[in-house]
Design a protein around this motif. Structure first.
Motif, PDB file in Angstrom:
ATOM      1  N   GLU A 155       4.791   9.450   5.056  1.00 39.08           N
ATOM      2  CA  GLU A 155       3.903   9.501   6.219  1.00 39.08           C
ATOM      3  C   GLU A 155       3.523   8.099   6.674  1.00 39.08           C
ATOM      4  O   GLU A 155       3.546   7.793   7.859  1.00 39.08           O
ATOM      5  CB  GLU A 155       2.641  10.309   5.899  1.00 39.08           C
ATOM      6  CG  GLU A 155       2.884  11.787   5.740  1.00 39.08           C
ATOM      7  CD  GLU A 155       3.200  12.480   7.061  1.00 39.08           C
ATOM      8  OE1 GLU A 155       4.350  12.360   7.504  1.00 39.08           O
ATOM      9  OE2 GLU A 155       2.308  13.123   7.630  1.00 39.08           O
ATOM     10  N   VAL A 164       4.707   4.563  10.583  1.00 40.23           N
ATOM     11  CA  VAL A 164       4.138   3.513  11.446  1.00 40.23           C
ATOM     12  C   VAL A 164       4.725   2.137  11.149  1.00 40.23           C
ATOM     13  O   VAL A 164       4.313   1.144  11.741  1.00 40.23           O
ATOM     14  CB  VAL A 164       2.591   3.473  11.368  1.00 40.23           C
ATOM     15  CG1 VAL A 164       1.998   4.769  11.889  1.00 40.23           C
ATOM     16  CG2 VAL A 164       2.101   3.172   9.959  1.00 40.23           C
ATOM     17  N   LEU A 201      -7.172  -2.486   4.550  1.00 43.15           N
ATOM     18  CA  LEU A 201      -6.022  -3.385   4.638  1.00 43.15           C
ATOM     19  C   LEU A 201      -6.371  -4.797   5.100  1.00 43.15           C
ATOM     20  O   LEU A 201      -5.486  -5.585   5.437  1.00 43.15           O
ATOM     21  CB  LEU A 201      -4.959  -2.776   5.561  1.00 43.15           C
ATOM     22  CG  LEU A 201      -4.346  -1.455   5.073  1.00 43.15           C
ATOM     23  CD1 LEU A 201      -3.361  -0.913   6.090  1.00 43.15           C
ATOM     24  CD2 LEU A 201      -3.651  -1.641   3.736  1.00 43.15           C
ATOM     25  N   LEU A 234      -1.326   7.282  15.640  1.00 43.61           N
ATOM     26  CA  LEU A 234      -1.013   8.246  14.586  1.00 43.61           C
ATOM     27  C   LEU A 234      -2.121   8.259  13.523  1.00 43.61           C
ATOM     28  O   LEU A 234      -2.563   9.315  13.077  1.00 43.61           O
ATOM     29  CB  LEU A 234       0.336   7.861  13.963  1.00 43.61           C
ATOM     30  CG  LEU A 234       1.167   8.937  13.289  1.00 43.61           C
ATOM     31  CD1 LEU A 234       1.259  10.195  14.129  1.00 43.61           C
ATOM     32  CD2 LEU A 234       2.564   8.381  12.996  1.00 43.61           C
ATOM     33  N   PHE A 235      -2.555   7.057  13.160  1.00 41.84           N
ATOM     34  CA  PHE A 235      -3.626   6.922  12.172  1.00 41.84           C
ATOM     35  C   PHE A 235      -4.869   7.692  12.612  1.00 41.84           C
ATOM     36  O   PHE A 235      -5.447   8.467  11.848  1.00 41.84           O
ATOM     37  CB  PHE A 235      -3.945   5.429  12.009  1.00 41.84           C
ATOM     38  CG  PHE A 235      -5.075   5.114  11.074  1.00 41.84           C
ATOM     39  CD1 PHE A 235      -4.836   4.919   9.720  1.00 41.84           C
ATOM     40  CD2 PHE A 235      -6.371   4.984  11.551  1.00 41.84           C
ATOM     41  CE1 PHE A 235      -5.875   4.613   8.853  1.00 41.84           C
ATOM     42  CE2 PHE A 235      -7.409   4.684  10.697  1.00 41.84           C
ATOM     43  CZ  PHE A 235      -7.166   4.496   9.346  1.00 41.84           C
ATOM     44  N   HIS A 289      -0.652   5.277  -0.856  1.00 42.32           N
ATOM     45  CA  HIS A 289      -1.210   6.051   0.259  1.00 42.32           C
ATOM     46  C   HIS A 289      -1.418   7.510  -0.154  1.00 42.32           C
ATOM     47  O   HIS A 289      -0.464   8.183  -0.540  1.00 42.32           O
ATOM     48  CB  HIS A 289      -0.268   5.968   1.469  1.00 42.32           C
ATOM     49  CG  HIS A 289      -0.721   6.774   2.631  1.00 42.32           C
ATOM     50  ND1 HIS A 289       0.074   7.688   3.273  1.00 42.32           N
ATOM     51  CD2 HIS A 289      -1.928   6.805   3.270  1.00 42.32           C
ATOM     52  CE1 HIS A 289      -0.608   8.240   4.259  1.00 42.32           C
ATOM     53  NE2 HIS A 289      -1.822   7.729   4.283  1.00 42.32           N
ATOM     54  N   PRO A 290      -2.646   8.028  -0.053  1.00 37.40           N
ATOM     55  CA  PRO A 290      -2.931   9.410  -0.479  1.00 37.40           C
ATOM     56  C   PRO A 290      -2.126  10.460   0.291  1.00 37.40           C
ATOM     57  O   PRO A 290      -1.869  11.548  -0.228  1.00 37.40           O
ATOM     58  CB  PRO A 290      -4.426   9.572  -0.200  1.00 37.40           C
ATOM     59  CG  PRO A 290      -4.970   8.191  -0.166  1.00 37.40           C
ATOM     60  CD  PRO A 290      -3.866   7.337   0.402  1.00 37.40           C
ATOM     61  N   GLY A 291      -1.731  10.136   1.514  1.00 41.28           N
ATOM     62  CA  GLY A 291      -0.950  11.070   2.324  1.00 41.28           C
ATOM     63  C   GLY A 291       0.548  10.962   2.080  1.00 41.28           C
ATOM     64  O   GLY A 291       1.327  11.661   2.726  1.00 41.28           O
ATOM     65  N   VAL A 315      -4.679  11.509  12.480  1.00 38.52           N
ATOM     66  CA  VAL A 315      -4.700  12.130  11.160  1.00 38.52           C
ATOM     67  C   VAL A 315      -6.041  11.970  10.452  1.00 38.52           C
ATOM     68  O   VAL A 315      -6.582  12.930   9.895  1.00 38.52           O
ATOM     69  CB  VAL A 315      -3.577  11.543  10.258  1.00 38.52           C
ATOM     70  CG1 VAL A 315      -3.555  12.244   8.915  1.00 38.52           C
ATOM     71  CG2 VAL A 315      -2.238  11.670  10.935  1.00 38.52           C
ATOM     72  N   HIS A 316      -6.575  10.752  10.435  1.00 39.33           N
ATOM     73  CA  HIS A 316      -7.841  10.522   9.714  1.00 39.33           C
ATOM     74  C   HIS A 316      -8.677   9.424  10.353  1.00 39.33           C
ATOM     75  O   HIS A 316      -8.709   8.296   9.856  1.00 39.33           O
ATOM     76  CB  HIS A 316      -7.609  10.225   8.232  1.00 39.33           C
ATOM     77  CG  HIS A 316      -6.418   9.371   7.911  1.00 39.33           C
ATOM     78  ND1 HIS A 316      -6.067   8.252   8.635  1.00 39.33           N
ATOM     79  CD2 HIS A 316      -5.502   9.491   6.927  1.00 39.33           C
ATOM     80  CE1 HIS A 316      -4.995   7.725   8.104  1.00 39.33           C
ATOM     81  NE2 HIS A 316      -4.615   8.454   7.071  1.00 39.33           N
ATOM     82  N   TYR A 339       0.820  -1.224   0.000  1.00 35.42           N
ATOM     83  CA  TYR A 339       0.000   0.000   0.000  1.00 35.42           C
ATOM     84  C   TYR A 339       0.855   1.277   0.000  1.00 35.42           C
ATOM     85  O   TYR A 339       0.359   2.355  -0.352  1.00 35.42           O
ATOM     86  CB  TYR A 339      -0.960  -0.015   1.198  1.00 35.42           C
ATOM     87  CG  TYR A 339      -1.928   1.146   1.225  1.00 35.42           C
ATOM     88  CD1 TYR A 339      -2.835   1.352   0.175  1.00 35.42           C
ATOM     89  CD2 TYR A 339      -1.939   2.044   2.288  1.00 35.42           C
ATOM     90  CE1 TYR A 339      -3.710   2.422   0.192  1.00 35.42           C
ATOM     91  CE2 TYR A 339      -2.817   3.115   2.317  1.00 35.42           C
ATOM     92  CZ  TYR A 339      -3.700   3.300   1.266  1.00 35.42           C
ATOM     93  OH  TYR A 339      -4.568   4.374   1.288  1.00 35.42           O
ATOM     94  N   TRP A 391     -11.698   9.017  10.201  1.00 32.98           N
ATOM     95  CA  TRP A 391     -12.808   8.600   9.330  1.00 32.98           C
ATOM     96  C   TRP A 391     -12.412   7.498   8.349  1.00 32.98           C
ATOM     97  O   TRP A 391     -13.274   6.870   7.741  1.00 32.98           O
ATOM     98  CB  TRP A 391     -13.341   9.805   8.543  1.00 32.98           C
ATOM     99  CG  TRP A 391     -12.317  10.457   7.658  1.00 32.98           C
ATOM    100  CD1 TRP A 391     -12.016  10.137   6.364  1.00 32.98           C
ATOM    101  CD2 TRP A 391     -11.434  11.519   8.025  1.00 32.98           C
ATOM    102  NE1 TRP A 391     -10.988  10.928   5.897  1.00 32.98           N
ATOM    103  CE2 TRP A 391     -10.617  11.799   6.892  1.00 32.98           C
ATOM    104  CE3 TRP A 391     -11.241  12.279   9.186  1.00 32.98           C
ATOM    105  CZ2 TRP A 391      -9.636  12.788   6.906  1.00 32.98           C
ATOM    106  CZ3 TRP A 391     -10.258  13.264   9.177  1.00 32.98           C
ATOM    107  CH2 TRP A 391      -9.478  13.509   8.050  1.00 32.98           C
TER     108      TRP A 391
END
Ligand code: HEM
Length: 90
Positions: free
Chosen positions: A48, A52, A74, A60-61, A42-44, A64-65, A38, A67
């Motif tokens: 980033e 992890v 995954l 951390l996940f 990853h869009p970020g 940040v997001h 992935y 949602w």
């Protein structure tokens, strides 16, 4: 078929840090995921997501997001479950 999950200790997780040709694993709520495939998607950004690698990624996940649904994205990449040190399998 049904994937066979391996037993992953904290030190095994730490070894899979994505560096020097090693796979990048990250844990989330007791499950261990191979995030390597992935990384480029990853869009970020890959950098980033690499933060992890070899670690529990939940905090951390969620910072940040919250949602985004980790399990949905995954679920196919699950490799094992976290167990105590000394109770793993290599
Ligand atoms: C964006 C997935 C881990 C930082 C996104 C988006 C997804 C995603 C789907 C787009 C969200 C949206 O547009 O609403 C994941 C998955 C992760 C993960 C499945 C875990 C395996 C992380 C981590 C960090 C991070 C650990 C930070 C250290 C970001 C950032 C964005 C982002 C900054 C925003 C990018 C932008 O909109 O420009 N991620 N992510 N992600 N992710 Fe992650």
């Amino acid at each position: 078929g049904v994937p066979s999950l391996i037993r992953v200790t904290p030190s095994m997780l730490k070894q899979h840090n994505g560096r020097k040709g090693k796979l990048a694993w990250s844990s989330y709520e007791g499950k261990v995921y191979n995030i390597t495939p992935y990384l480029p998607f990853h869009p970020g950004g890959e950098g980033e997501l690499r933060r992890v690698a070899g670690k529990d990624g939940r905090k951390l996940f969620m910072e940040v997001h919250p949602w985004v649904n980790w399990e949905n994205m995954l679920g196919e990449c699950v490799v094992g479950i976290m167990v105590a040190e000394g109770e793993g399998q290599d």
